[in-house]
Design a protein around this motif. Structure first.
Motif, PDB file in Angstrom:
ATOM      1  N   GLN A 168     -44.128  64.462 -51.025  1.00 22.13           N
ATOM      2  CA  GLN A 168     -45.309  63.642 -50.802  1.00 22.13           C
ATOM      3  C   GLN A 168     -44.872  62.257 -50.323  1.00 22.13           C
ATOM      4  O   GLN A 168     -43.891  61.694 -50.830  1.00 22.13           O
ATOM      5  N   PRO A 169     -45.580  61.688 -49.343  1.00 25.08           N
ATOM      6  CA  PRO A 169     -45.199  60.343 -48.874  1.00 25.08           C
ATOM      7  C   PRO A 169     -45.428  59.303 -49.960  1.00 25.08           C
ATOM      8  O   PRO A 169     -46.359  59.405 -50.760  1.00 25.08           O
ATOM      9  N   ASP A 170     -44.562  58.330 -49.988  1.00 33.37           N
ATOM     10  CA  ASP A 170     -44.697  57.250 -50.958  1.00 33.37           C
ATOM     11  C   ASP A 170     -45.932  56.423 -50.622  1.00 33.37           C
ATOM     12  O   ASP A 170     -46.306  56.269 -49.457  1.00 33.37           O
ATOM     13  N   ALA A 171     -46.577  55.872 -51.670  1.00 30.96           N
ATOM     14  CA  ALA A 171     -47.798  55.090 -51.447  1.00 30.96           C
ATOM     15  C   ALA A 171     -47.503  53.857 -50.604  1.00 30.96           C
ATOM     16  O   ALA A 171     -48.351  53.404 -49.830  1.00 30.96           O
ATOM     17  N   GLY A 172     -46.307  53.322 -50.697  1.00 28.24           N
ATOM     18  CA  GLY A 172     -45.981  52.139 -49.898  1.00 28.24           C
ATOM     19  C   GLY A 172     -45.753  52.456 -48.437  1.00 28.24           C
ATOM     20  O   GLY A 172     -45.885  51.590 -47.579  1.00 28.24           O
ATOM     21  N   GLU A 173     -45.404  53.713 -48.105  1.00 30.23           N
ATOM     22  CA  GLU A 173     -45.152  54.099 -46.725  1.00 30.23           C
ATOM     23  C   GLU A 173     -46.409  54.552 -45.996  1.00 30.23           C
ATOM     24  O   GLU A 173     -46.382  54.732 -44.785  1.00 30.23           O
ATOM     25  N   TRP A 174     -47.485  54.764 -46.712  1.00 31.43           N
ATOM     26  CA  TRP A 174     -48.692  55.297 -46.087  1.00 31.43           C
ATOM     27  C   TRP A 174     -49.419  54.187 -45.340  1.00 31.43           C
ATOM     28  O   TRP A 174     -49.660  53.098 -45.892  1.00 31.43           O
ATOM     29  N   ASP A 175     -49.778  54.451 -44.070  1.00 25.10           N
ATOM     30  CA  ASP A 175     -50.479  53.468 -43.242  1.00 25.10           C
ATOM     31  C   ASP A 175     -51.968  53.793 -43.267  1.00 25.10           C
ATOM     32  O   ASP A 175     -52.417  54.743 -42.630  1.00 25.10           O
ATOM     33  N   ALA A 176     -52.737  52.994 -44.025  1.00 19.97           N
ATOM     34  CA  ALA A 176     -54.175  53.233 -44.140  1.00 19.97           C
ATOM     35  C   ALA A 176     -54.924  52.856 -42.874  1.00 19.97           C
ATOM     36  O   ALA A 176     -56.056  53.292 -42.673  1.00 19.97           O
ATOM     37  N   LEU A 177     -54.300  52.017 -41.988  1.00 26.14           N
ATOM     38  CA  LEU A 177     -54.981  51.565 -40.783  1.00 26.14           C
ATOM     39  C   LEU A 177     -54.596  52.382 -39.555  1.00 26.14           C
ATOM     40  O   LEU A 177     -54.869  51.955 -38.431  1.00 26.14           O
ATOM     41  N   SER A 178     -53.970  53.533 -39.760  1.00 23.06           N
ATOM     42  CA  SER A 178     -53.509  54.304 -38.605  1.00 23.06           C
ATOM     43  C   SER A 178     -54.667  54.862 -37.781  1.00 23.06           C
ATOM     44  O   SER A 178     -54.518  55.096 -36.590  1.00 23.06           O
ATOM     45  N   THR A 179     -55.855  55.055 -38.367  1.00 24.62           N
ATOM     46  CA  THR A 179     -56.992  55.599 -37.620  1.00 24.62           C
ATOM     47  C   THR A 179     -58.021  54.541 -37.253  1.00 24.62           C
ATOM     48  O   THR A 179     -59.070  54.874 -36.689  1.00 24.62           O
ATOM     49  N   ALA A 180     -57.755  53.258 -37.553  1.00 29.32           N
ATOM     50  CA  ALA A 180     -58.726  52.208 -37.236  1.00 29.32           C
ATOM     51  C   ALA A 180     -58.729  51.922 -35.747  1.00 29.32           C
ATOM     52  O   ALA A 180     -57.684  51.908 -35.087  1.00 29.32           O
ATOM     53  N   SER A 181     -59.917  51.680 -35.186  1.00 25.82           N
ATOM     54  CA  SER A 181     -60.013  51.407 -33.748  1.00 25.82           C
ATOM     55  C   SER A 181     -59.581  49.975 -33.425  1.00 25.82           C
ATOM     56  O   SER A 181     -58.995  49.726 -32.378  1.00 25.82           O
ATOM     57  N   ARG A 182     -59.880  49.038 -34.319  1.00 24.77           N
ATOM     58  CA  ARG A 182     -59.457  47.635 -34.111  1.00 24.77           C
ATOM     59  C   ARG A 182     -58.863  47.101 -35.394  1.00 24.77           C
ATOM     60  O   ARG A 182     -59.361  47.350 -36.485  1.00 24.77           O
ATOM     61  N   LYS A 183     -57.763  46.380 -35.272  1.00 26.73           N
ATOM     62  CA  LYS A 183     -57.077  45.818 -36.428  1.00 26.73           C
ATOM     63  C   LYS A 183     -56.858  44.330 -36.213  1.00 26.73           C
ATOM     64  O   LYS A 183     -56.722  43.874 -35.095  1.00 26.73           O
ATOM     65  N   ALA A 184     -56.800  43.621 -37.340  1.00 26.82           N
ATOM     66  CA  ALA A 184     -56.432  42.206 -37.316  1.00 26.82           C
ATOM     67  C   ALA A 184     -55.436  41.996 -38.443  1.00 26.82           C
ATOM     68  O   ALA A 184     -55.802  41.838 -39.605  1.00 26.82           O
ATOM     69  N   GLY A 185     -54.156  42.092 -38.120  1.00 28.89           N
ATOM     70  CA  GLY A 185     -53.111  41.993 -39.138  1.00 28.89           C
ATOM     71  C   GLY A 185     -53.136  43.246 -40.011  1.00 28.89           C
ATOM     72  O   GLY A 185     -53.028  44.365 -39.541  1.00 28.89           O
ATOM     73  N   LYS A 186     -53.285  43.038 -41.319  1.00 26.65           N
ATOM     74  CA  LYS A 186     -53.348  44.182 -42.235  1.00 26.65           C
ATOM     75  C   LYS A 186     -54.776  44.558 -42.604  1.00 26.65           C
ATOM     76  O   LYS A 186     -55.013  45.236 -43.590  1.00 26.65           O
ATOM     77  N   TYR A 187     -55.746  44.115 -41.772  1.00 31.37           N
ATOM     78  CA  TYR A 187     -57.167  44.436 -42.001  1.00 31.37           C
ATOM     79  C   TYR A 187     -57.711  45.168 -40.781  1.00 31.37           C
ATOM     80  O   TYR A 187     -57.250  44.981 -39.661  1.00 31.37           O
TER      81      TYR A 187
END
Length: 200
Positions: A168-187
């Motif tokens: 299982q991937p580590d929680a720190g390695e998981w990118d929650a913004l990988s499917t976001a259409s627009r990002k601003a930094g970590k948001y």
């Protein structure tokens, strides 16, 4: 006289008349099957659905008294079942007729001669072949037992996994913004229009 339902009587009336030569008795040959007791019994119906629901004419003509439910018994049953009493005489008569027809069906089932008939434990094949087909033996479970290993001091069986589970991937390695259409930094950015009724 055997009782038949209306559909059976209509089907018998619609059948064409048999040819006169077909009415002559045919000599029984060695190859012709002998009708069994079951076929002979089923060829002469002794009851119909109509007789169970509405009573047979022979039962009505007999001198044996037919028990009917009284209004007092109906009211007592309704009180025991916490059901409302009938609102009118018409409803009461309808309930009495329904209850009498149901009791007539139960009495007809209870009057069936079941001497010599073994009770079933379930509605399924109770013959020796049917029981043998449902029985589970060691050979049927061998493929499951081969996937177990005895472990520990008490030699308890434990399932041996065919392949290790994927990591299982580590929680720190998981990118929650990988499917976001627009990002601003970590948001991730959500676009919204002007509010309705807002000040211009």
């Amino acid at each position: 006289m055997s009782l038949r339902c209306s559909r059976c009587r209509l089907a018998a009336l619609r059948r064409p008349a048999p040819h006169p030569h077909s009415l002559a008795p045919r000599p029984r040959t060695a190859s012709s099957p002998v009708p069994s007791a079951v076929h002979e019994m089923l060829s002469r119906p002794t009851w119909s659905v109509r007789s169970l629901r509405y009573g047979s004419p022979s039962a009505a003509a007999s001198t044996e008294p037919v028990a009917t439910t009284t209004p007092a018994q109906l009211h007592h049953l309704l009180r025991l079942a916490a059901l409302p009493l009938p609102a009118s005489k018409y409803d009461e008569d309808a309930m009495l007729a329904t209850l009498d027809s149901q009791l007539r069906f139960v009495r007809a089932v209870q009057s069936v001669d079941t001497r010599g008939v073994e009770p079933l434990s379930a509605i399924r094949d109770e013959t020796a072949q049917g029981v043998g087909e449902r029985a589970l033996g060691l050979a049927d479970l061998r493929h499951v037992l081969d996937k177990e290993a005895l472990v520990g001091h008490y030699r308890r069986p434990r399932r041996v996994r065919d392949a290790p589970l994927p990591a299982q991937p580590d929680a720190g390695e998981w990118d929650a913004l990988s499917t976001a259409s627009r990002k601003a930094g970590k948001y991730f950015v959500v676009e919204s229009g002007p509010k309705d009724g807002g000040a211009s």
